[in-house]
Design a protein around this motif. Structure first.
Motif, mmCIF file in Angstrom:
data_model
loop_
_atom_site.group_PDB
_atom_site.id
_atom_site.type_symbol
_atom_site.label_atom_id
_atom_site.label_comp_id
_atom_site.label_asym_id
_atom_site.label_seq_id
_atom_site.Cartn_x
_atom_site.Cartn_y
_atom_site.Cartn_z
ATOM 1 N N ILE A 59 0.851 -1.183 0.000
ATOM 2 C CA ILE A 59 0.000 0.000 0.000
ATOM 3 C C ILE A 59 0.888 1.235 0.000
ATOM 4 O O ILE A 59 1.946 1.251 0.629
ATOM 5 C CB ILE A 59 -0.957 -0.004 1.220
ATOM 6 N N ARG A 60 0.479 2.253 -0.700
ATOM 7 C CA ARG A 60 1.249 3.499 -0.737
ATOM 8 C C ARG A 60 0.554 4.504 0.161
ATOM 9 O O ARG A 60 -0.611 4.838 -0.054
ATOM 10 C CB ARG A 60 1.345 4.003 -2.168
ATOM 11 N N LEU A 61 1.259 4.961 1.170
ATOM 12 C CA LEU A 61 0.738 5.956 2.109
ATOM 13 C C LEU A 61 1.609 7.195 2.044
ATOM 14 O O LEU A 61 2.780 7.128 1.672
ATOM 15 C CB LEU A 61 0.745 5.395 3.540
ATOM 16 N N VAL A 65 2.016 10.329 7.030
ATOM 17 C CA VAL A 65 1.324 9.289 7.798
ATOM 18 C C VAL A 65 2.316 8.249 8.291
ATOM 19 O O VAL A 65 2.340 7.897 9.474
ATOM 20 C CB VAL A 65 0.213 8.633 6.947
ATOM 21 N N VAL A 66 3.163 7.752 7.398
ATOM 22 C CA VAL A 66 4.118 6.699 7.763
ATOM 23 C C VAL A 66 5.096 7.189 8.832
ATOM 24 O O VAL A 66 5.333 6.504 9.828
ATOM 25 C CB VAL A 66 4.875 6.183 6.515
ATOM 26 N N ILE A 80 -1.773 1.279 12.546
ATOM 27 C CA ILE A 80 -2.412 1.726 11.301
ATOM 28 C C ILE A 80 -3.636 0.852 11.037
ATOM 29 O O ILE A 80 -4.710 1.347 10.700
ATOM 30 C CB ILE A 80 -1.430 1.672 10.107
ATOM 31 N N ASP A 81 -3.500 -0.454 11.207
ATOM 32 C CA ASP A 81 -4.615 -1.376 11.022
ATOM 33 C C ASP A 81 -5.772 -1.003 11.946
ATOM 34 O O ASP A 81 -6.935 -0.945 11.526
ATOM 35 C CB ASP A 81 -4.159 -2.814 11.283
ATOM 36 N N SER A 82 -5.451 -0.719 13.207
ATOM 37 C CA SER A 82 -6.472 -0.335 14.178
ATOM 38 C C SER A 82 -7.161 0.974 13.782
ATOM 39 O O SER A 82 -8.389 1.106 13.889
ATOM 40 C CB SER A 82 -5.832 -0.202 15.567
#
Length: 93
Positions: A59-61, A65-66, A80-82
Motif C-alpha cells: 500500500i502506498r501511504l 502518515v508513515v 495503522i490497522d487499528s
C-alpha cells in the motif's frame, strides 16, 4: 596443536576459517544467551499469530502518515490497522 588451541586470528590479523568440528559446536543464540540479553537484543520468540486473518499487501501511504506512525515505536503497523478499523466503524463503503 589441537584445533581448539589454534588462535582465531593470525599474525596478519586475518581470521582463519572455522573447521567442521568447530562449526558443529555452534548453538542458536536463543539457547546460549541469557534471557535478559535476548530481550535487549529483541530476540523474543513470537508466539502463535494472534490474528491469522491478516493479509500481506502493498500500500502506498503519504510520508507524513508513515513517519508519524513509525515515530510511535514498535507495533506501528498494527496501529495503522487499528486506525483503519476505527474509520470503517463510522464510514459506509
Amino acid at each position: 596443536m589441537k584445533v581448539a588451541d589454534k588462535p582465531m586470528i593470525d599474525e596478519d590479523g586475518e581470521v582463519r576459517e572455522l573447521t567442521d568440528e568447530e562449526l558443529k559446536k555452534f548453538r542458536p543464540a536463543h539457547e546460549v544467551l541469557p534471557a535478559e540479553l535476548q530481550e535487549k537484543l529483541g530476540m523474543r520468540r513470537r508466539g502463535p499469530q494472534k490474528d491469522p486473518t491478516k493479509e500481506r499487501i502493498t500500500i502506498r501511504l503519504s510520508t507524513h502518515v508513515v513517519e508519524n506512525f513509525r515515530a510511535t515505536g514498535p507495533g506501528w503497523q498494527a496501529r495503522i490497522d487499528s486506525a483503519l478499523k476505527d474509520w470503517l466503524k463510522t464510514h459506509q463503503l
